[in-house]
Design a protein around this motif. Structure first.
Motif, PDB file in Angstrom:
ATOM      1  N   THR A 144     -44.980  25.141 -14.218  1.00 24.96           N
ATOM      2  CA  THR A 144     -43.655  25.320 -14.816  1.00 24.96           C
ATOM      3  C   THR A 144     -42.708  24.256 -14.298  1.00 24.96           C
ATOM      4  O   THR A 144     -42.799  23.856 -13.141  1.00 24.96           O
ATOM      5  N   ILE A 145     -41.804  23.828 -15.169  1.00 29.05           N
ATOM      6  CA  ILE A 145     -40.752  22.895 -14.760  1.00 29.05           C
ATOM      7  C   ILE A 145     -39.418  23.594 -14.945  1.00 29.05           C
ATOM      8  O   ILE A 145     -39.075  24.021 -16.052  1.00 29.05           O
ATOM      9  N   PHE A 146     -38.670  23.730 -13.844  1.00 23.10           N
ATOM     10  CA  PHE A 146     -37.321  24.284 -13.897  1.00 23.10           C
ATOM     11  C   PHE A 146     -36.344  23.132 -14.080  1.00 23.10           C
ATOM     12  O   PHE A 146     -36.385  22.150 -13.327  1.00 23.10           O
ATOM     13  N   TYR A 147     -35.455  23.252 -15.058  1.00 27.31           N
ATOM     14  CA  TYR A 147     -34.505  22.181 -15.333  1.00 27.31           C
ATOM     15  C   TYR A 147     -33.106  22.759 -15.517  1.00 27.31           C
ATOM     16  O   TYR A 147     -32.930  23.920 -15.877  1.00 27.31           O
ATOM     17  N   ALA A 161     -30.715  31.062 -11.706  1.00 28.16           N
ATOM     18  CA  ALA A 161     -29.597  30.919 -10.765  1.00 28.16           C
ATOM     19  C   ALA A 161     -30.043  31.172  -9.328  1.00 28.16           C
ATOM     20  O   ALA A 161     -29.497  30.580  -8.398  1.00 28.16           O
ATOM     21  N   VAL A 162     -31.055  32.015  -9.147  1.00 25.71           N
ATOM     22  CA  VAL A 162     -31.500  32.334  -7.787  1.00 25.71           C
ATOM     23  C   VAL A 162     -32.394  31.248  -7.202  1.00 25.71           C
ATOM     24  O   VAL A 162     -32.660  31.256  -6.003  1.00 25.71           O
ATOM     25  N   PHE A 163     -32.873  30.308  -8.031  1.00 20.07           N
ATOM     26  CA  PHE A 163     -33.729  29.229  -7.536  1.00 20.07           C
ATOM     27  C   PHE A 163     -32.835  28.063  -7.125  1.00 20.07           C
ATOM     28  O   PHE A 163     -32.395  27.267  -7.935  1.00 20.07           O
TER      29      PHE A 163
END
Length: 173
Positions: A128-131, A157-159
């Motif tokens: 997964t890619i968080f952006y 928001a928690v990452f």
């Protein structure tokens, strides 16, 4: 010998004989190992050195045979990664060294990799890619370069890890 002394202590001579017996057994086992071996004691080291030299020689010949990248290839690679922020590669799977492997692959593709580390979580089961909202196009470029592909997800928001970077979370190859 005085009867008032402790009688359950081992006499010094008996302790020395016990140590001598252990030394003789160890010496006998060592001699047995040497006589039963078909190879010389340093044959294993010699074979390992020869295989390391052969591997280094093969790597040098591969590097000499590989064509160097032309400026057109280099600029095309840079054009593909233009506008992509630094990447943060995190291993959330069970494969040891996976973040390092993916990091090298992405670096070879022209991306800039910052942090490479492990991530302890059970909530992510696929690459997964968080952006951030303004990084979606860059995330699509990176997802295409990740071995095995990667899903895209808006950064929760928690990452808070790697706040200004694209977080590439890998679970499998």
């Amino acid at each position: 010998m005085n009867a008032d002394r402790e009688t359950n202590r081992l006499p010094l001579r008996a302790g020395a004989m016990l140590l001598l017996a252990i030394a003789v057994v160890c010496l006998g086992l060592g001699i047995h190992q040497l006589t039963m071996s078909d190879e010389a004691p340093d044959a294993g080291l010699k074979a390992a050195g020869e295989s390391a030299q052969a591997a280094a020689s093969a790597e040098r010949s591969q590097q000499a045979a590989a064509p160097s990248s032309t400026p057109a290839q280099t600029s095309a690679r840079t054009a593909d990664t233009a506008g992509v922020p630094k990447l943060c590669v995190l291993n959330a799977g069970n494969v040891t060294g996976l973040a390092g492997e993916v990091s090298k692959t992405l670096t070879d593709a022209g991306f800039k990799v910052g942090e490479t580390a492990n991530l302890s979580t059970g909530s992510i089961s696929e690459n997964t890619i968080f952006y951030n909202p303004d990084q979606e196009e860059a995330a699509k470029k990176v997802a295409a370069a990740v071995p095995g592909g990667a899903d895209l997800a808006a950064r929760p928001a928690v990452f808070t890890r790697c706040a200004d970077e694209l977080a590439v979370i890998v679970v499998s190859r």
